[in-house]
Motif scaffolding. Sequence first.
Motif, PDB file in Angstrom:
ATOM      1  N   TRP A 215     -22.469 -11.676 -23.625  1.00  0.00           N
ATOM      2  CA  TRP A 215     -22.736 -12.500 -22.435  1.00  0.00           C
ATOM      3  C   TRP A 215     -21.953 -13.812 -22.530  1.00  0.00           C
ATOM      4  O   TRP A 215     -21.362 -14.277 -21.544  1.00  0.00           O
ATOM      5  N   SER A 216     -21.973 -14.410 -23.713  1.00  0.00           N
ATOM      6  CA  SER A 216     -21.254 -15.662 -23.935  1.00  0.00           C
ATOM      7  C   SER A 216     -19.764 -15.492 -23.645  1.00  0.00           C
ATOM      8  O   SER A 216     -19.151 -16.334 -22.978  1.00  0.00           O
TER       9      SER A 216
ATOM     10  N   ILE B  34     -18.280 -13.276 -21.731  1.00  0.00           N
ATOM     11  CA  ILE B  34     -18.024 -13.022 -20.302  1.00  0.00           C
ATOM     12  C   ILE B  34     -18.114 -14.315 -19.495  1.00  0.00           C
ATOM     13  O   ILE B  34     -17.233 -14.634 -18.687  1.00  0.00           O
ATOM     14  N   ILE B  35     -19.185 -15.090 -19.707  1.00  0.00           N
ATOM     15  CA  ILE B  35     -19.375 -16.332 -18.950  1.00  0.00           C
ATOM     16  C   ILE B  35     -18.255 -17.324 -19.259  1.00  0.00           C
ATOM     17  O   ILE B  35     -17.690 -17.965 -18.360  1.00  0.00           O
TER      18      ILE B  35
ATOM     19  N   THR C 108     -25.530  -8.598 -27.968  1.00  0.00           N
ATOM     20  CA  THR C 108     -25.570  -8.619 -26.501  1.00  0.00           C
ATOM     21  C   THR C 108     -25.415 -10.049 -25.992  1.00  0.00           C
ATOM     22  O   THR C 108     -24.680 -10.308 -25.029  1.00  0.00           O
ATOM     23  N   VAL C 109     -26.092 -10.983 -26.665  1.00  0.00           N
ATOM     24  CA  VAL C 109     -26.001 -12.395 -26.288  1.00  0.00           C
ATOM     25  C   VAL C 109     -24.568 -12.897 -26.491  1.00  0.00           C
ATOM     26  O   VAL C 109     -24.033 -13.642 -25.664  1.00  0.00           O
TER      27      VAL C 109
ATOM     28  N   LEU D 103     -25.047 -19.943 -25.620  1.00  0.00           N
ATOM     29  CA  LEU D 103     -25.335 -18.549 -25.946  1.00  0.00           C
ATOM     30  C   LEU D 103     -24.683 -18.160 -27.266  1.00  0.00           C
ATOM     31  O   LEU D 103     -25.260 -17.403 -28.055  1.00  0.00           O
TER      32      LEU D 103
ATOM     33  N   ASP E 140     -26.899 -16.734 -30.500  1.00  0.00           N
ATOM     34  CA  ASP E 140     -26.825 -15.416 -31.128  1.00  0.00           C
ATOM     35  C   ASP E 140     -27.070 -15.486 -32.635  1.00  0.00           C
ATOM     36  O   ASP E 140     -27.748 -14.629 -33.211  1.00  0.00           O
TER      37      ASP E 140
END
Length: 326
Positions: A47-48, A50-51, A43-44, A88, A92
Amino acid sequence: MDEKVKATLKSAETEDWLDYHFVRPACYHLAVFFNRFSIHPNTVTIWSMIIGALSCFFFAYGSFYYEGGIGLTANIIAIVMLCIADILDCTDGQLARLSGKKSKLGRILDGMAGFVWFIPIYLAMTYRFYLHHGLEFSWLGIAETESAVLIATSAVLVLAFISGFSGISGQQRIADYYIQVHLLFLKGEKGSELDSSAQQQKIYDAMSADEPWYIRSFQKSYIDYTKKQEQSTPQFQRLLSLLHEKFGPAENFPASVRDEFHRNSLPLIKINGLLTFNFRSAWLFLFVLLDLPAEYFLFEIFVMGALTLYVNRRHEAFCRKIADSL
């Protein structure tokens, strides 16, 4: 560094100075926080991705020379977002080691993060050149015509493609491989994430028809990723094959061979670190803030390319020497 933080690292030897003293301790505290809420490492990683990818919208702005304070602010936001994405991405792995939630998908996703970040960023930088190219045109004495802009932008797009292919794909792929190779001889197979294309092909072949398409797709791409790593390191492949044939798993390799490999590999690992995110992105940020994004592509192709070639040649040379001694 705190012993608790060290326990979540692959090895202090494979960390550069900035990561070891600042990034990794910060990532450890983030990993502890995420673990407290049972957040999965994958999940982390997502997120990485996407950002990092969304930062492209801010990289598309010209900096201070072209768009003043608004452009400079947008570029700083882009830099901060990409740094957060990298933090991020580092977190992970530490979270996976801290929580024990390691997975093959996680390894594949981690290897894909750079592609997900930089493909949209490089396209945004090419679009930025299309809008803002006055510096380059004045240096080269090019008239500001529609056809000249389209030709120049097409040339920059080609540079972006070559830069992405050689830099994000080739240079960082080999840098990651040498880190895992170093860990194999330092810590054995349990301390390394060194994967072979043959192993990955077996995993793919064993997948059932019910396996989700994206898992199969990720695995297929990872097979290609590992094949290219192996194709770039024929002398290391020869050495590894000889050692496995004579001694079995890495834990059984003779101490003299492991020591000799480590003695040769350690100085290169420090140089190899220049091919990873911190050094590369520092130059990216500099060129972006100077309003010279297209020039970064040339830097990545030629300067970083030469550095990669140097590391590869040196590594292959000592692998050949050790293999010949066997």
